[in-house]
Design a protein around this motif. Sequence first.
Motif, PDB file in Angstrom:
ATOM      1  N   ILE A   1      -5.759   2.903   2.263  1.00  0.00           N
ATOM      2  CA  ILE A   1      -6.044   1.562   2.781  1.00  0.00           C
ATOM      3  C   ILE A   1      -4.943   1.146   3.752  1.00  0.00           C
ATOM      4  O   ILE A   1      -5.208   0.605   4.832  1.00  0.00           O
ATOM      5  CB  ILE A   1      -6.158   0.532   1.632  1.00  0.00           C
ATOM      6  CG1 ILE A   1      -7.356   0.854   0.743  1.00  0.00           C
ATOM      7  CG2 ILE A   1      -6.237  -0.892   2.174  1.00  0.00           C
ATOM      8  CD1 ILE A   1      -8.703   0.759   1.436  1.00  0.00           C
ATOM      9  N   GLY A   2      -3.696   1.400   3.395  1.00  0.00           N
ATOM     10  CA  GLY A   2      -2.573   1.069   4.268  1.00  0.00           C
ATOM     11  C   GLY A   2      -2.623   1.832   5.579  1.00  0.00           C
ATOM     12  O   GLY A   2      -2.342   1.277   6.646  1.00  0.00           O
TER      13      GLY A   2
ATOM     14  N   THR B   1       0.808  -1.219   0.000  1.00  0.00           N
ATOM     15  CA  THR B   1       0.000   0.000   0.000  1.00  0.00           C
ATOM     16  C   THR B   1       0.836   1.262   0.000  1.00  0.00           C
ATOM     17  O   THR B   1       0.330   2.329  -0.333  1.00  0.00           O
ATOM     18  CB  THR B   1      -0.939   0.053   1.227  1.00  0.00           C
ATOM     19  OG1 THR B   1      -0.171   0.173   2.417  1.00  0.00           O
ATOM     20  CG2 THR B   1      -1.842  -1.160   1.289  1.00  0.00           C
TER      21      THR B   1
ATOM     22  N   HIS C   1       1.916   2.865   2.574  1.00  0.00           N
ATOM     23  CA  HIS C   1       1.254   3.737   3.552  1.00  0.00           C
ATOM     24  C   HIS C   1       2.169   4.795   4.146  1.00  0.00           C
ATOM     25  O   HIS C   1       1.704   5.827   4.603  1.00  0.00           O
ATOM     26  CB  HIS C   1       0.623   2.902   4.668  1.00  0.00           C
ATOM     27  CG  HIS C   1       1.597   2.352   5.659  1.00  0.00           C
ATOM     28  ND1 HIS C   1       2.421   1.288   5.359  1.00  0.00           N
ATOM     29  CD2 HIS C   1       1.899   2.732   6.910  1.00  0.00           C
ATOM     30  CE1 HIS C   1       3.180   1.035   6.414  1.00  0.00           C
ATOM     31  NE2 HIS C   1       2.890   1.892   7.362  1.00  0.00           N
TER      32      HIS C   1
ATOM     33  N   GLN D   1      -4.459   3.570  -2.581  1.00  0.00           N
ATOM     34  CA  GLN D   1      -3.701   2.470  -1.978  1.00  0.00           C
ATOM     35  C   GLN D   1      -3.201   2.866  -0.595  1.00  0.00           C
ATOM     36  O   GLN D   1      -3.295   2.105   0.365  1.00  0.00           O
ATOM     37  CB  GLN D   1      -2.477   2.116  -2.834  1.00  0.00           C
ATOM     38  CG  GLN D   1      -2.767   1.358  -4.083  1.00  0.00           C
ATOM     39  CD  GLN D   1      -1.474   1.048  -4.832  1.00  0.00           C
ATOM     40  OE1 GLN D   1      -0.642   1.936  -5.032  1.00  0.00           O
ATOM     41  NE2 GLN D   1      -1.328  -0.189  -5.252  1.00  0.00           N
ATOM     42  N   ARG D   2      -2.645   4.057  -0.532  1.00  0.00           N
ATOM     43  CA  ARG D   2      -2.051   4.556   0.713  1.00  0.00           C
ATOM     44  C   ARG D   2      -3.101   4.682   1.815  1.00  0.00           C
ATOM     45  O   ARG D   2      -2.844   4.361   2.977  1.00  0.00           O
ATOM     46  CB  ARG D   2      -1.388   5.903   0.442  1.00  0.00           C
ATOM     47  CG  ARG D   2      -0.636   6.473   1.586  1.00  0.00           C
ATOM     48  CD  ARG D   2       0.134   7.733   1.135  1.00  0.00           C
ATOM     49  NE  ARG D   2       0.634   8.415   2.287  1.00  0.00           N
ATOM     50  CZ  ARG D   2       0.010   9.406   2.924  1.00  0.00           C
ATOM     51  NH1 ARG D   2      -1.137   9.856   2.476  1.00  0.00           N
ATOM     52  NH2 ARG D   2       0.539   9.954   3.981  1.00  0.00           N
TER      53      ARG D   2
ATOM     54  N   SER E   1       2.354   9.879  -2.101  1.00  0.00           N
ATOM     55  CA  SER E   1       1.591   9.335  -3.215  1.00  0.00           C
ATOM     56  C   SER E   1       1.643  10.225  -4.452  1.00  0.00           C
ATOM     57  O   SER E   1       1.181   9.830  -5.513  1.00  0.00           O
ATOM     58  CB  SER E   1       0.135   9.115  -2.787  1.00  0.00           C
ATOM     59  OG  SER E   1      -0.417  10.320  -2.316  1.00  0.00           O
TER      60      SER E   1
END
Length: 101
Positions: A73-74, A49, A51, A70-71, A55
């Motif tokens: 979610i992480g 992700t 995280h 994605q980030r 981004s």
Amino acid sequence: MTYNPHDSDEVAERRTRRKAKATQEQTDFQRVCAEPHGRRVLARILAMTGHALASFTPGDPLATAYREGQRSIGIALHSQIINAGDDLPRAILAENVQGDD
């Protein structure tokens, strides 16, 4: 049925349900993290992700949006791991850095 925030019984009942759900989620994460393979899987998901990374993709707003999704979610997963127990993030990080042969 609608929720009435002025009804103390409804407020107390909703609070109890929220606490029970949070406790169950914490217990689930603790059980997953109790095993080395569970910690490795979570470490791989967190790494995928990104995280902890930026981004932003210069010149490509769609790629930036995709990576930020994605980030996020992480970040949410990392937050749940932290809430499940203070030692869990350290255990996952230690195994990820040192390797688990």
